[in-house]
Design a protein around this motif. Structure first.
Motif, PDB file in Angstrom:
ATOM      1  N   UNK A 152       0.741  -1.160  -0.064  1.00  0.00           N
ATOM      2  CA  UNK A 152      -0.102  -0.183  -0.002  1.00  0.00           C
ATOM      3  C   UNK A 152       0.940   1.134   0.015  1.00  0.00           C
ATOM      4  N   UNK A 153       2.133   1.103   0.496  1.00  0.00           N
ATOM      5  CA  UNK A 153       3.070   2.264   0.372  1.00  0.00           C
ATOM      6  C   UNK A 153       3.389   2.468  -1.191  1.00  0.00           C
ATOM      7  N   UNK A 154       3.457   3.701  -1.712  1.00  0.00           N
ATOM      8  CA  UNK A 154       3.928   3.857  -2.859  1.00  0.00           C
ATOM      9  C   UNK A 154       3.463   5.124  -3.605  1.00  0.00           C
ATOM     10  N   UNK A 155       3.616   5.390  -4.615  1.00  0.00           N
ATOM     11  CA  UNK A 155       3.114   6.735  -5.458  1.00  0.00           C
ATOM     12  C   UNK A 155       1.921   6.472  -5.890  1.00  0.00           C
ATOM     13  N   UNK A 156       1.254   7.605  -5.870  1.00  0.00           N
ATOM     14  CA  UNK A 156      -0.387   7.643  -6.047  1.00  0.00           C
ATOM     15  C   UNK A 156      -0.556   8.882  -7.045  1.00  0.00           C
TER      16      UNK A 156
END
Length: 215
Positions: free
Chosen positions: A200-204
């Protein structure tokens, strides 16, 4: 003595005129209006509809989290907005563009709810920059098929913070659109095969529509 008094009066008038110019509301430009619109209120309500895309790269496959959200709150002189936001994402595809859930018998999704704060740089311009931070709770859900047409629902809680940089465009006096890129930081224990610190961590990448008058 006379010259000194005249100089004091001149400086006082200059100071007052500068203060008056700073206190006047700027002209808010819009793309589809023939002329600029003057903001007539310091605080106004707003609502936002958004859509977000989050690619996830792993060793054996590429998938993504796709979802949307709504937000509502207050605009303060158009520069600062503070609102409550509810967002949801679901895990899709082995390839980009897929609309099929990775495992239809074991689907995973997440719901986020919290406070979003946005600062706009020179919002009177038709196109301007904005910087936001969303902070809130995260609820991860797994629906597992345990029988014929019977699903078992499991939940896990976490925390998330999402800073973002946006480009906004004032289309009309009551509607604006934006596109932005940010990063999602989430923290929780691994649950249902999803490690939040990894997946779920990461670029959006996010797009949205804001509703709320600026005049």
């Amino acid at each position: 003595m006379m010259k000194r008094n005249v100089l004091i009066i001149f400086l006082a008038l200059l100071f007052l005129s500068d203060m008056n110019a700073q206190s006047q509301e700027p002209e808010y430009q819009t793309i589809f209006s023939k002329r600029a619109n003057r903001n007539g209120s310091g605080v106004r309500g707003y609502a936002t509809i958004m859509h977000a895309y989050h690619p996830v790269f792993t060793t054996n496959k590429t998938h993504h989290f796709n979802g949307g959200g709504i937000e509502g709150g207050l605009n303060i002189k158009k520069k600062l907005s503070i609102g409550l936001s509810v967002r949801s994402v679901a895990e899709f595809g082995d390839d980009f563009g897929s609309t099929v859930v990775i495992d239809p018998d074991n689907s995973r999704s997440a719901m986020m709810f919290g406070l979003n704060s946005t600062y706009r740089h020179r919002p009177e311009k038709a196109i301007h920059m904005a910087y936001s931070v969303f902070t809130g709770g995260l609820l991860l859900q797994e629906l597992a098929l345990v029988g014929s047409n019977q699903y078992k629902s499991s939940f896990s809680c976490g925390f998330t913070i999402n800073p973002m940089v946006k480009v906004e465009a004032n289309l009309m006096s009551w509607i604006s659109v934006y596109g932005g890129i940010g990063y999602r930081f989430s923290q929780n224990k691994e649950a249902f095969g999803v490690n939040m610190a990894k997946d779920l961590n990461g670029a959006i990448f996010q797009i949205g529509i804001n509703f709320g008058r600026i005049r």
